[in-house]
Motif scaffolding. Structure first.
Motif, short mmCIF file in Angstrom:
data_model
loop_
_atom_site.label_atom_id
_atom_site.label_comp_id
_atom_site.label_asym_id
_atom_site.label_seq_id
_atom_site.Cartn_x
_atom_site.Cartn_y
_atom_site.Cartn_z
N ARG A 1 0.70 -1.18 -0.02
CA ARG A 1 -0.23 0.06 0.16
C ARG A 1 0.69 1.19 0.08
NH1 ARG A 1 -3.30 -3.32 3.42
NH2 ARG A 1 -2.54 -2.69 5.16
N ARG A 2 2.07 1.24 0.45
CA ARG A 2 2.99 2.46 0.40
C ARG A 2 3.62 2.51 -1.00
NH1 ARG A 2 7.55 1.43 3.16
NH2 ARG A 2 7.93 3.55 3.29
N VAL A 3 3.55 1.64 -1.85
CA VAL A 3 4.19 1.78 -3.21
C VAL A 3 3.48 3.16 -4.02
CG1 VAL A 3 4.32 0.95 -5.51
CG2 VAL A 3 4.47 -0.59 -3.50
N ALA A 4 4.32 4.18 -4.12
CA ALA A 4 3.83 5.20 -4.78
C ALA A 4 4.53 5.40 -6.21
CB ALA A 4 4.42 6.50 -3.94
N VAL A 5 5.30 4.85 -6.62
CA VAL A 5 6.08 4.65 -7.75
C VAL A 5 6.58 3.19 -8.20
CG1 VAL A 5 8.00 5.70 -9.32
CG2 VAL A 5 7.04 7.17 -7.44
N ILE A 6 6.53 3.07 -9.40
CA ILE A 6 6.90 1.61 -9.98
C ILE A 6 8.35 2.18 -10.78
CG2 ILE A 6 6.96 -0.37 -11.22
CD1 ILE A 6 3.91 -0.23 -10.79
#
Length: 342
Positions: free
Chosen positions: A45-50
């Protein structure tokens, strides 16, 4: 996606370079083993950018599946990349026999990225064959500073030529004959030592260190003295590299990490990614494919590389500096794209 933390210095260097180029961001490697099992739901859920970065990922089915899962988990996250490698469509050895079947699936994935940035000209050529534009920025590890604790000038302690030799455990290679390749390199080492050169065995993975330790014992039994292999750590490798006049490398990041220190590289191309990198630093002429290798050809190749080494250093340093600037500019563009969610 990669193997950092598992005794592979190439992957360790690439993720360290990403962290250096993207300060202020928590750069977390998506594990290969078990998909996302090691990442908690809270972490996802903390993934802001791939960020697709480092390694030869594009057109690899395993990495595609991992990327697709991450994209589904973070559908609104910006997609960025830095110096990624692309499988060569002409290399269909072993596990890469199905590379052509990946083109149609990877193409729409790449269109989601803010820009396609690749390791070298061969990667760029393959992306172009898919109908997409890309820019060459080099391998991310080029941006990693010298990790050795010694003399920062990188001066060798002696004028005696020392040849760094790296080869080891691989999955696929041109020609598919691992045993013949090994015996050819070991025989060439004997010839070079007999000609009065120092040889140091250079390890970039834990597996390779075991392999090269066996090679060192084999050489010793034949009356051939070699140095190394080094312990598997970036500081230890950099210390060993800085004692070398040239580096003869099979593994991609033996070449990358040597070149970033201004040490002329001679590539033993087991997969096209080695040539891809050499072309990116203006050393496309200094490549021998593993299926074209003979003892005589390898000895001549190294002898010529030694003769040209001092003259080549200045040009190599200029190429590396240029790629370093490209990587810095690329990272700045990535930070702008990522800043929308900062």
């Amino acid at each position: 996606m990669g193997w950092s933390g598992n005794g592979n210095l190439g992957d360790d260097a690439m993720i360290a370079a990403h962290r250096r180029l993207l300060p202020g961001w928590d750069v977390t490697q998506v594990p290969n083993h078990g998909g996302f099992a090691p990442l908690s739901g809270a972490a996802l859920r903390r993934v802001a950018v791939i960020c697709l970065g480092g390694g030869t990922l594009v057109l690899n089915g395993h990495f595609r599946e991992t990327l697709e899962r991450l994209m589904r988990a973070a559908p609104d996250a910006p997609r960025v990349m830095l110096g990624v490698g692309v499988e060569d469509l002409e290399f269909r050895e072993g596990r890469r026999a199905a590379v052509l079947s990946e083109v149609a699936t990877w193409r729409p994935l790449l269109t989601e990225f803010e820009q396609v940035r690749v390791r070298g000209p061969l990667s760029q050529r393959t992306v172009a064959s898919m109908g997409l534009d890309s820019v060459v920025v080099g391998d991310p590890a080029i941006a990693l500073p010298d990790q050795s604790p010694g003399d920062p000038t990188g001066q060798r302690p002696s004028d005696r030529a020392r040849i760094g030799v790296n080869f080891g455990v691989t999955d696929d290679l041109w020609g598919g004959d691992h045993a013949a390749f090994r015996s050819t390199v070991v025989a060439a080492i004997g010839r070079l030592v007999g000609a009065g050169h120092d040889v140091a065995l250079l390890a970039t993975t834990v597996q390779d260190r075991v392999h090269l330790s066996e090679v060192a014992r084999e050489c010793s039994a034949a009356g051939v003295t070699v140095a190394g292999p080094n312990s598997v750590g970036l500081a230890a490798l950099d210390t060993a590299l800085k004692r070398c006049s040239v580096v003869v490398g099979e593994k991609l990041h033996a070449l990358v990490l040597a070149a970033r220190l201004g040490i002329p590289t001679l590539a033993l191309e087991y997969r096209p990614k080695c040539r891809d990198f050499q072309l990116s630093v203006g050393r496309g002429d200094w490549v021998l494919r593993t299926d074209d290798l003979t003892v005589e050809a390898l000895v001549d190749f190294v002898t010529a590389g030694l003769a040209a080494a001092e003259e080549d250093r200045a040009e190599l340093r200029r190429s590396v500096e240029d790629l370093g600037l490209r990587l810095e500019r690329a990272a700045e563009s990535m930070r702008l794209a990522m800043g929308r969610v900062a």
